[in-house]
Design a protein around this motif. Structure first.
Motif, PDB file in Angstrom:
ATOM      1  N   GLY A   1       0.824  -1.202   0.000  1.00 57.24           N
ATOM      2  CA  GLY A   1       0.000   0.000   0.000  1.00 57.24           C
ATOM      3  C   GLY A   1       0.858   1.253   0.000  1.00 57.24           C
ATOM      4  N   GLU A   2       0.195   2.424   0.119  1.00 60.46           N
ATOM      5  CA  GLU A   2       0.917   3.699   0.022  1.00 60.46           C
ATOM      6  C   GLU A   2       1.728   3.968   1.287  1.00 60.46           C
ATOM      7  OE1 GLU A   2      -1.060   7.263  -1.807  1.00 60.46           O
ATOM      8  OE2 GLU A   2      -0.486   8.146   0.099  1.00 60.46           O
ATOM      9  N   ARG A   3       3.034   4.214   1.105  1.00 64.15           N
ATOM     10  CA  ARG A   3       3.917   4.374   2.264  1.00 64.15           C
ATOM     11  C   ARG A   3       4.855   5.561   2.078  1.00 64.15           C
ATOM     12  NH1 ARG A   3       4.635  -0.119   5.288  1.00 64.15           N
ATOM     13  NH2 ARG A   3       2.774  -1.385   5.318  1.00 64.15           N
ATOM     14  N   ASP A   4       5.405   6.005   3.210  1.00 59.36           N
ATOM     15  CA  ASP A   4       6.345   7.124   3.211  1.00 59.36           C
ATOM     16  C   ASP A   4       7.675   6.753   2.573  1.00 59.36           C
ATOM     17  OD1 ASP A   4       4.501   8.640   4.581  1.00 59.36           O
ATOM     18  OD2 ASP A   4       6.021   9.468   5.932  1.00 59.36           O
ATOM     19  N   GLN A   5       8.316   7.753   2.019  1.00 61.30           N
ATOM     20  CA  GLN A   5       9.619   7.588   1.371  1.00 61.30           C
ATOM     21  C   GLN A   5      10.674   7.011   2.311  1.00 61.30           C
ATOM     22  OE1 GLN A   5      10.902  11.288  -0.338  1.00 61.30           O
ATOM     23  NE2 GLN A   5      12.955  10.549  -0.746  1.00 61.30           N
ATOM     24  N   VAL A   6      10.566   7.280   3.621  1.00 58.37           N
ATOM     25  CA  VAL A   6      11.610   6.821   4.560  1.00 58.37           C
ATOM     26  C   VAL A   6      11.746   5.297   4.568  1.00 58.37           C
ATOM     27  CG1 VAL A   6      11.521   8.782   6.142  1.00 58.37           C
ATOM     28  CG2 VAL A   6       9.991   6.838   6.512  1.00 58.37           C
ATOM     29  N   GLU A   7      10.709   4.588   4.113  1.00 59.15           N
ATOM     30  CA  GLU A   7      10.780   3.128   4.088  1.00 59.15           C
ATOM     31  C   GLU A   7      11.504   2.610   2.839  1.00 59.15           C
ATOM     32  OE1 GLU A   7       6.850   1.510   4.361  1.00 59.15           O
ATOM     33  OE2 GLU A   7       6.413   2.498   6.258  1.00 59.15           O
ATOM     34  N   PHE A   8      11.767   3.502   1.884  1.00 60.62           N
ATOM     35  CA  PHE A   8      12.299   3.089   0.579  1.00 60.62           C
ATOM     36  C   PHE A   8      13.746   3.547   0.389  1.00 60.62           C
ATOM     37  CE2 PHE A   8       7.742   3.412   0.193  1.00 60.62           C
ATOM     38  CZ  PHE A   8       7.364   2.375  -0.636  1.00 60.62           C
ATOM     39  N   THR A   9      14.442   2.835  -0.477  1.00 56.61           N
ATOM     40  CA  THR A   9      15.778   3.256  -0.892  1.00 56.61           C
ATOM     41  C   THR A   9      15.772   3.425  -2.410  1.00 56.61           C
ATOM     42  OG1 THR A   9      16.690   1.885   0.862  1.00 56.61           O
ATOM     43  CG2 THR A   9      18.226   2.646  -0.820  1.00 56.61           C
ATOM     44  N   TYR A  10      16.328   4.542  -2.862  1.00 59.77           N
ATOM     45  CA  TYR A  10      16.395   4.790  -4.290  1.00 59.77           C
ATOM     46  C   TYR A  10      17.429   3.864  -4.918  1.00 59.77           C
ATOM     47  CZ  TYR A  10      16.995   7.330  -8.666  1.00 59.77           C
ATOM     48  OH  TYR A  10      17.071   7.670  -9.989  1.00 59.77           O
ATOM     49  N   GLY A  11      17.043   3.228  -6.034  1.00 59.77           N
ATOM     50  CA  GLY A  11      17.939   2.247  -6.648  1.00 59.77           C
ATOM     51  C   GLY A  11      18.474   2.656  -8.004  1.00 59.77           C
ATOM     52  N   GLY A  12      18.267   3.915  -8.373  1.00 57.55           N
ATOM     53  CA  GLY A  12      18.869   4.412  -9.604  1.00 57.55           C
ATOM     54  C   GLY A  12      17.948   4.405 -10.807  1.00 57.55           C
ATOM     55  N   ASP A  13      18.536   4.863 -11.905  1.00 55.59           N
ATOM     56  CA  ASP A  13      17.853   4.990 -13.190  1.00 55.59           C
ATOM     57  C   ASP A  13      17.496   3.601 -13.727  1.00 55.59           C
ATOM     58  OD1 ASP A  13      17.167   5.512 -15.818  1.00 55.59           O
ATOM     59  OD2 ASP A  13      18.718   7.051 -16.069  1.00 55.59           O
ATOM     60  N   ALA A  14      16.211   3.383 -14.023  1.00 57.83           N
ATOM     61  CA  ALA A  14      15.807   2.062 -14.505  1.00 57.83           C
ATOM     62  C   ALA A  14      15.876   1.960 -16.019  1.00 57.83           C
ATOM     63  CB  ALA A  14      14.384   1.750 -14.036  1.00 57.83           C
ATOM     64  N   ALA A  15      16.052   3.095 -16.687  1.00 57.45           N
ATOM     65  CA  ALA A  15      16.010   3.077 -18.150  1.00 57.45           C
ATOM     66  C   ALA A  15      17.372   2.756 -18.762  1.00 57.45           C
ATOM     67  CB  ALA A  15      15.498   4.417 -18.671  1.00 57.45           C
ATOM     68  N   SER A  16      18.436   3.052 -18.001  1.00 55.76           N
ATOM     69  CA  SER A  16      19.768   2.832 -18.571  1.00 55.76           C
ATOM     70  C   SER A  16      20.188   1.376 -18.384  1.00 55.76           C
ATOM     71  CB  SER A  16      20.782   3.749 -17.902  1.00 55.76           C
ATOM     72  OG  SER A  16      20.931   3.392 -16.551  1.00 55.76           O
ATOM     73  N   GLY A  17      20.598   0.776 -19.492  1.00 56.69           N
ATOM     74  CA  GLY A  17      21.031  -0.615 -19.426  1.00 56.69           C
ATOM     75  C   GLY A  17      22.548  -0.690 -19.306  1.00 56.69           C
ATOM     76  N   PHE A  18      23.059  -1.884 -19.193  1.00 59.27           N
ATOM     77  CA  PHE A  18      24.508  -2.096 -19.125  1.00 59.27           C
ATOM     78  C   PHE A  18      24.973  -2.885 -20.338  1.00 59.27           C
ATOM     79  CE2 PHE A  18      23.491  -1.096 -14.771  1.00 59.27           C
ATOM     80  CZ  PHE A  18      24.566  -0.319 -14.375  1.00 59.27           C
ATOM     81  N   PRO A  19      26.242  -2.655 -20.764  1.00 59.00           N
ATOM     82  CA  PRO A  19      26.780  -3.453 -21.865  1.00 59.00           C
ATOM     83  C   PRO A  19      26.861  -4.925 -21.457  1.00 59.00           C
ATOM     84  CG  PRO A  19      28.228  -1.582 -21.336  1.00 59.00           C
ATOM     85  CD  PRO A  19      27.217  -1.674 -20.247  1.00 59.00           C
ATOM     86  N   ALA A  20      26.993  -5.783 -22.444  1.00 64.11           N
ATOM     87  CA  ALA A  20      27.175  -7.209 -22.141  1.00 64.11           C
ATOM     88  C   ALA A  20      28.464  -7.376 -21.337  1.00 64.11           C
ATOM     89  CB  ALA A  20      27.254  -8.008 -23.429  1.00 64.11           C
ATOM     90  N   LEU A  21      28.499  -8.379 -20.454  1.00 63.37           N
ATOM     91  CA  LEU A  21      29.667  -8.554 -19.587  1.00 63.37           C
ATOM     92  C   LEU A  21      30.954  -8.793 -20.382  1.00 63.37           C
ATOM     93  CD1 LEU A  21      28.287 -10.619 -16.569  1.00 63.37           C
ATOM     94  CD2 LEU A  21      29.101  -8.255 -16.580  1.00 63.37           C
ATOM     95  N   ALA A  22      30.811  -9.377 -21.565  1.00 61.20           N
ATOM     96  CA  ALA A  22      31.994  -9.658 -22.383  1.00 61.20           C
ATOM     97  C   ALA A  22      32.512  -8.410 -23.107  1.00 61.20           C
ATOM     98  CB  ALA A  22      31.654 -10.741 -23.403  1.00 61.20           C
ATOM     99  N   ASP A  23      31.701  -7.350 -23.082  1.00 63.08           N
ATOM    100  CA  ASP A  23      32.068  -6.112 -23.760  1.00 63.08           C
ATOM    101  C   ASP A  23      33.083  -5.344 -22.905  1.00 63.08           C
ATOM    102  OD1 ASP A  23      32.237  -3.654 -24.953  1.00 63.08           O
ATOM    103  OD2 ASP A  23      30.072  -3.370 -25.172  1.00 63.08           O
ATOM    104  N   ALA A  24      34.310  -5.164 -23.398  1.00 60.80           N
ATOM    105  CA  ALA A  24      35.369  -4.531 -22.615  1.00 60.80           C
ATOM    106  C   ALA A  24      35.555  -3.057 -22.970  1.00 60.80           C
ATOM    107  CB  ALA A  24      36.676  -5.295 -22.805  1.00 60.80           C
TER     108      ALA A  24
END
Ligand SMILES: [Zn+2]
Lengths: 95, 202
Positions: free
Chosen positions: A10-33
């Motif tokens: 349900g609806e809760r205060d921000q103090v219970e949450f931790t920001y985990g960053g931008d969800a739109a940006s992906g990461f390169p493949a692990l083999a990509d150096a």
């Protein structure tokens, strides 16, 4: 103070949450150096005015990761879905 | 068998706090003789696991993280989408047997009773006391008997459960054992301003 509507708790205060960053940006493949691509992925953020897709963890609630679409100007939250139900290339509703 | 030792043993002093006379606005007590079992599963098989638990415990398994189901001296909380807590009395044979039996590959069952300290907060000002730190509305209209919330008080993770009886303010607060003394210090300090009583641990 943000109020986030957790799909599990349900609806809760921000103090219970931790920001985990931008969800739109992906990461390169692990083999990509390639240093530039990794620097981009790790450090460079768009900082958009308006709609922003982001990850939050309900750390003190259900401990679940959530996919949140928030307006960076008004702080209005458009949608919150469990991160496990949202794909990286998700639309505004996370699906 | 060695006895379970309270995390509050060194700081727990029954008696009046704050106002020395008159009715106690808040009544605090530690609930010692409790057991707590965590059941975790996987998304695909969790509904089936819940059906098995329903048969075992002869009651419904809660479908959300808002309301617990209390039945036969036990309370069941859905603390995560595929995670349950079952709280019961320390001498609950069914729960004890359940923990020792191999649950198969669909569940991970862990006895976590010793990891939590349970403090009961009751009395006319119980809600006022908790809401000095808890950012959750505890009004009966939105937080009735068996409502629960996992949240944070004084930076300490808690699970707050409204127990019966109907019409009275009685809350059980589950605190991780390592923060129990800090929580108790906060609770008793705020209770001092309201006037209360610390009862013998149950
Ligand atoms: Zn939650």
């Amino acid at each position: 103070m943000l109020r986030i509507a957790c799909p599990y708790c349900g609806e809760r205060d921000q103090v219970e949450f931790t920001y985990g960053g931008d969800a739109a940006s992906g990461f390169p493949a692990l083999a990509d150096a390639d240093l530039d691509r990794w620097t981009d992925a790790v450090f460079i953020r768009d900082n958009p005015r308006g709609e922003h897709r982001e990850l939050w963890q309900h750390q003190h609630g259900c401990r679940q990761w959530l996919y949140v679409v928030r307006d960076t100007v008004t702080h209005a939250i458009q949608s919150v879905v469990p991160a496990r139900d949202a794909s990286p290339a998700a639309g505004a509703d996370g699906r | 068998m060695p006895e379970q030792r309270s995390a509050l043993a060194a700081v727990y002093r029954p008696g009046r706090i704050g106002a020395p006379e008159g009715p106690a606005a808040v009544i605090l007590s530690e609930r010692l003789s409790r057991t707590l079992v965590q059941v975790c599963g996987w998304r695909d098989s969790f509904p089936q696991l819940c059906r098995g638990l329903e048969a075992l415990l002869s009651c419904a398994i809660p479908g959300d993280g808002l309301r617990a189901v209390s039945h036969a001296g036990r309370s069941i909380f859905r603390v995560g989408p595929e995670r349950l807590w079952v709280a019961g009395a320390a001498d609950d044979d069914l729960l004890r047997t359940f923990v020792t039996q191999a649950p198969g590959e669909d569940a991970v069952v862990t006895e976590i009773g010793h990891s939590r300290t349970v403090v009961r907060v009751a009395g006319a000002q119980a809600r006022t006391l908790l809401n000095r730190g808890l950012p959750v509305d505890l009004d009966h209209s939105v937080f009735p008997v068996d409502a629960f919330a996992q949240s944070v008080i004084h930076h300490i993770p808690v699970l707050v459960h409204r127990t019966g009886p109907e019409g009275e303010a009685v809350f059980d607060v589950y605190v991780t054992r390592d923060y129990a003394v800090s929580f108790w210090e906060w609770l008793t300090r705020v209770a001092q301003a309201l006037g209360g009583q610390i009862r013998e641990a149950e």
